[in-house]
Design a protein around this motif. Structure first.
Motif, PDB file in Angstrom:
ATOM      1  N   PRO A   1     179.194  84.656 -62.259  1.00 26.60           N
ATOM      2  CA  PRO A   1     178.887  84.485 -63.689  1.00 26.60           C
ATOM      3  C   PRO A   1     178.058  85.618 -64.250  1.00 26.60           C
ATOM      4  N   GLY A   2     177.303  86.315 -63.384  1.00 27.75           N
ATOM      5  CA  GLY A   2     176.512  87.446 -63.850  1.00 27.75           C
ATOM      6  C   GLY A   2     177.376  88.566 -64.390  1.00 27.75           C
ATOM      7  N   ARG A   3     178.609  88.675 -63.903  1.00 28.60           N
ATOM      8  CA  ARG A   3     179.537  89.699 -64.375  1.00 28.60           C
ATOM      9  C   ARG A   3     180.479  89.153 -65.442  1.00 28.60           C
ATOM     10  N   SER A   4     180.671  87.838 -65.464  1.00 26.52           N
ATOM     11  CA  SER A   4     181.604  87.232 -66.410  1.00 26.52           C
ATOM     12  C   SER A   4     180.964  86.985 -67.771  1.00 26.52           C
ATOM     13  N   LEU A   5     179.657  86.689 -67.781  1.00 27.86           N
ATOM     14  CA  LEU A   5     178.952  86.494 -69.041  1.00 27.86           C
ATOM     15  C   LEU A   5     178.518  87.843 -69.607  1.00 27.86           C
ATOM     16  N   ASN A   6     178.575  87.992 -70.908  1.00 31.41           N
ATOM     17  CA  ASN A   6     178.180  89.238 -71.558  1.00 31.41           C
ATOM     18  C   ASN A   6     176.656  89.372 -71.507  1.00 31.41           C
ATOM     19  N   PRO A   7     176.137  90.407 -70.862  1.00 30.34           N
ATOM     20  CA  PRO A   7     174.682  90.514 -70.667  1.00 30.34           C
ATOM     21  C   PRO A   7     173.886  90.762 -71.942  1.00 30.34           C
ATOM     22  N   VAL A   8     174.549  91.210 -73.018  1.00 26.97           N
ATOM     23  CA  VAL A   8     173.815  91.540 -74.244  1.00 26.97           C
ATOM     24  C   VAL A   8     174.074  90.536 -75.366  1.00 26.97           C
ATOM     25  N   VAL A   9     174.677  89.405 -75.033  1.00 29.35           N
ATOM     26  CA  VAL A   9     174.957  88.363 -76.025  1.00 29.35           C
ATOM     27  C   VAL A   9     174.285  87.075 -75.585  1.00 29.35           C
ATOM     28  N   ARG A  10     173.615  86.417 -76.506  1.00 32.67           N
ATOM     29  CA  ARG A  10     172.905  85.178 -76.183  1.00 32.67           C
ATOM     30  C   ARG A  10     173.889  84.080 -75.780  1.00 32.67           C
ATOM     31  N   VAL A  11     173.378  83.123 -75.004  1.00 31.47           N
ATOM     32  CA  VAL A  11     174.204  82.038 -74.482  1.00 31.47           C
ATOM     33  C   VAL A  11     174.898  81.280 -75.609  1.00 31.47           C
ATOM     34  N   GLU A  12     174.190  80.998 -76.684  1.00 33.21           N
ATOM     35  CA  GLU A  12     174.763  80.204 -77.773  1.00 33.21           C
ATOM     36  C   GLU A  12     176.032  80.838 -78.324  1.00 33.21           C
ATOM     37  N   ARG A  13     176.001  82.142 -78.562  1.00 34.50           N
ATOM     38  CA  ARG A  13     177.182  82.801 -79.120  1.00 34.50           C
ATOM     39  C   ARG A  13     178.349  82.768 -78.140  1.00 34.50           C
ATOM     40  N   GLN A  14     178.050  82.930 -76.849  1.00 31.82           N
ATOM     41  CA  GLN A  14     179.122  82.913 -75.853  1.00 31.82           C
ATOM     42  C   GLN A  14     179.753  81.534 -75.741  1.00 31.82           C
ATOM     43  N   LEU A  15     178.972  80.502 -76.035  1.00 30.26           N
ATOM     44  CA  LEU A  15     179.504  79.141 -76.020  1.00 30.26           C
ATOM     45  C   LEU A  15     180.286  78.815 -77.291  1.00 30.26           C
ATOM     46  N   THR A  16     179.868  79.331 -78.419  1.00 28.67           N
ATOM     47  CA  THR A  16     180.440  78.903 -79.692  1.00 28.67           C
ATOM     48  C   THR A  16     181.642  79.725 -80.149  1.00 28.67           C
ATOM     49  N   GLU A  17     181.795  80.946 -79.645  1.00 23.44           N
ATOM     50  CA  GLU A  17     182.894  81.805 -80.104  1.00 23.44           C
ATOM     51  C   GLU A  17     184.251  81.140 -79.921  1.00 23.44           C
ATOM     52  N   GLY A  18     184.491  80.617 -78.722  1.00 21.78           N
ATOM     53  CA  GLY A  18     185.778  79.976 -78.450  1.00 21.78           C
ATOM     54  C   GLY A  18     185.990  78.728 -79.284  1.00 21.78           C
ATOM     55  N   MET A  19     184.948  77.941 -79.475  1.00 17.28           N
ATOM     56  CA  MET A  19     185.066  76.707 -80.250  1.00 17.28           C
ATOM     57  C   MET A  19     185.409  76.995 -81.706  1.00 17.28           C
ATOM     58  N   ARG A  20     184.804  78.038 -82.263  1.00 17.67           N
ATOM     59  CA  ARG A  20     185.080  78.366 -83.660  1.00 17.67           C
ATOM     60  C   ARG A  20     186.505  78.905 -83.824  1.00 17.67           C
ATOM     61  N   ARG A  21     186.976  79.645 -82.802  1.00 16.74           N
ATOM     62  CA  ARG A  21     188.325  80.215 -82.882  1.00 16.74           C
ATOM     63  C   ARG A  21     189.393  79.161 -82.656  1.00 16.74           C
ATOM     64  N   HIS A  22     189.253  78.374 -81.574  1.00 14.79           N
ATOM     65  CA  HIS A  22     190.309  77.439 -81.183  1.00 14.79           C
ATOM     66  C   HIS A  22     190.206  76.077 -81.857  1.00 14.79           C
ATOM     67  N   LEU A  23     188.992  75.606 -82.104  1.00 12.69           N
ATOM     68  CA  LEU A  23     188.808  74.261 -82.642  1.00 12.69           C
ATOM     69  C   LEU A  23     188.494  74.255 -84.130  1.00 12.69           C
ATOM     70  N   GLY A  24     188.253  75.437 -84.679  1.00 12.68           N
ATOM     71  CA  GLY A  24     187.986  75.518 -86.105  1.00 12.68           C
ATOM     72  C   GLY A  24     186.669  74.907 -86.539  1.00 12.68           C
ATOM     73  N   LEU A  25     185.681  74.884 -85.644  1.00 18.08           N
ATOM     74  CA  LEU A  25     184.386  74.298 -85.972  1.00 18.08           C
ATOM     75  C   LEU A  25     183.552  75.263 -86.810  1.00 18.08           C
ATOM     76  N   SER A  26     182.691  74.689 -87.645  1.00 22.06           N
ATOM     77  CA  SER A  26     181.751  75.514 -88.398  1.00 22.06           C
ATOM     78  C   SER A  26     180.660  76.003 -87.456  1.00 22.06           C
ATOM     79  N   ARG A  27     179.822  76.921 -87.937  1.00 22.84           N
ATOM     80  CA  ARG A  27     178.756  77.464 -87.108  1.00 22.84           C
ATOM     81  C   ARG A  27     177.805  76.354 -86.624  1.00 22.84           C
ATOM     82  N   SER A  28     177.436  75.457 -87.524  1.00 17.72           N
ATOM     83  CA  SER A  28     176.501  74.387 -87.150  1.00 17.72           C
ATOM     84  C   SER A  28     177.153  73.370 -86.215  1.00 17.72           C
TER      85      SER A  28
END
Length: 334
Positions: free
Chosen positions: A100-127
């Motif tokens: 996971p140390g190589r799979s997670l983006n080291p310069v992006v916070r955890v929240e953004r890495q979790l929410t990017e896919g949800m906003r793209r695929h599920l159409g969720l708002s930021r909140s």
């Protein structure tokens, strides 16, 4: 394709170009995975397990070639473009990688890495995505999840990073989760926690799981069926309990015989499998385990043994399968 059959791999080949020649990493693998089922894939490092998973996902390097069919919900993934695969990744099939140390983006916070896919695929708002990200971290057992959402990966321990990686993989509710050596570089206690977590979320969500490992103990008791790979080919597949209690392929039996047990006499030598994996660019003809097998005959080198059904849910590709009175302790050491 039956209604409960989620993934059907048929005669999959994955070849990779290299300076030494073409690496036949996966060389004719066929298997099935049903909805809600956990399938373990085991074998020595270099047996082709991870490449098979990447070939299924379409995550192969540029100098590679895939042939065969990979039907996911009846749709052949090998025929999809890169753009079409982007709609499959995360939403339908997700993968937990080894490191996971190589799979997670080291310069992006955890929240953004979790929410990017949800906003793209599920159409969720930021909140909405942020709220779901918090729930996911709680589900995978990350302590103080509010603070961890704002953290960078390097601020987390190895075990926490792996839990975050699992949360990322679960974010878009995939039907299939592929966990590729998910406990690499973790200590024993954390390994068990991560493995138990994977099994729990798989059962709770009713999704399918492919658990890949070189460690037999990892898949024992956590999978419904187990497939054993050797040198790019499938040697044995069946119900996990049957494969572990009554292994029929000589390689499966040798692996089990080389695994230390709690009753092993102190300071006594361990059983070993002689030799090493064959060259993936120039594999031997016939059964690829034959050069290391004490029961091999000339027939074993003449042609590749077909995968033969030997029970309701048990198949083996071996001309001289182990029977109930034989164990590899008697046969290894040629």
């Amino acid at each position: 394709m039956s209604d409960d059959l989620l993934l059907e791999v048929t005669d999959l080949h994955a070849y990779i170009g290299s300076p030494r020649g073409v690496v036949k990493a996966v060389d004719g693998v066929s298997l099935q995975l049903h909805r809600g089922e956990a399938l373990g894939v085991v074998g020595e490092s270099g047996s082709g397990k991870s490449v098979m998973a990447r070939a299924i996902m379409g995550l192969m390097p540029a100098r590679s070639d895939r042939t065969g069919t990979v039907l996911f919900r009846g749709r052949d993934l090998l025929g999809l473009s890169r753009k079409e695969l982007h709609d499959v990744w995360g939403k339908q099939i997700s993968m937990v990688f080894q490191d996971p140390g190589r799979s997670l983006n080291p310069v992006v916070r955890v929240e953004r890495q979790l929410t990017e896919g949800m906003r793209r695929h599920l159409g969720l708002s930021r909140s909405e995505a942020a709220s779901r990200a918090l729930d996911l971290l709680k589900e995978v057992g990350v302590p103080d999840p509010e603070r961890r959402l704002k953290a960078y990966p390097h601020e987390l321990s190895g075990g926490m990073r792996q839990r975050v990686m699992i949360a990322v993989a679960l974010a878009c509710e995939p039907e299939l989760l592929i966990a590729d050596e998910p406990t690499t570089a973790l200590d024993v206690t954390i390994q068990r926690q991560v493995l138990d977590l994977l099994r729990r979320v798989q059962t709770d969500r009713g999704m399918s799981l492919m658990l890949i490992s070189h460690d037999l103990h990892v898949v024992a008791g956590r999978t419904d069926r187990t497939a054993v790979m050797y040198a790019g080919r499938l040697g044995e597949i069946g119900a996990s309990r049957e494969v572990f209690e009554d292994p029929r392929h000589r390689y499966t039996s040798a692996l089990l015989g080389a695994t230390p047990t709690i009753g092993h006499e102190r300071h006594s030598p361990l059983n070993v499998i002689p030799g090493s994996l064959p060259s993936p660019t120039d594999p031997p003809s016939g059964c690829r385990f034959a050069p290391r097998c004490a029961a091999a005959t000339d027939d074993c080198s003449a042609a590749q043994p077909p995968l033969v059904q030997i029970g309701t849910d048990h198949a083996v590709a071996c001309l001289h399968p182990v029977n109930e009175t034989q164990r590899e302790g008697e046969l290894v050491g040629r």
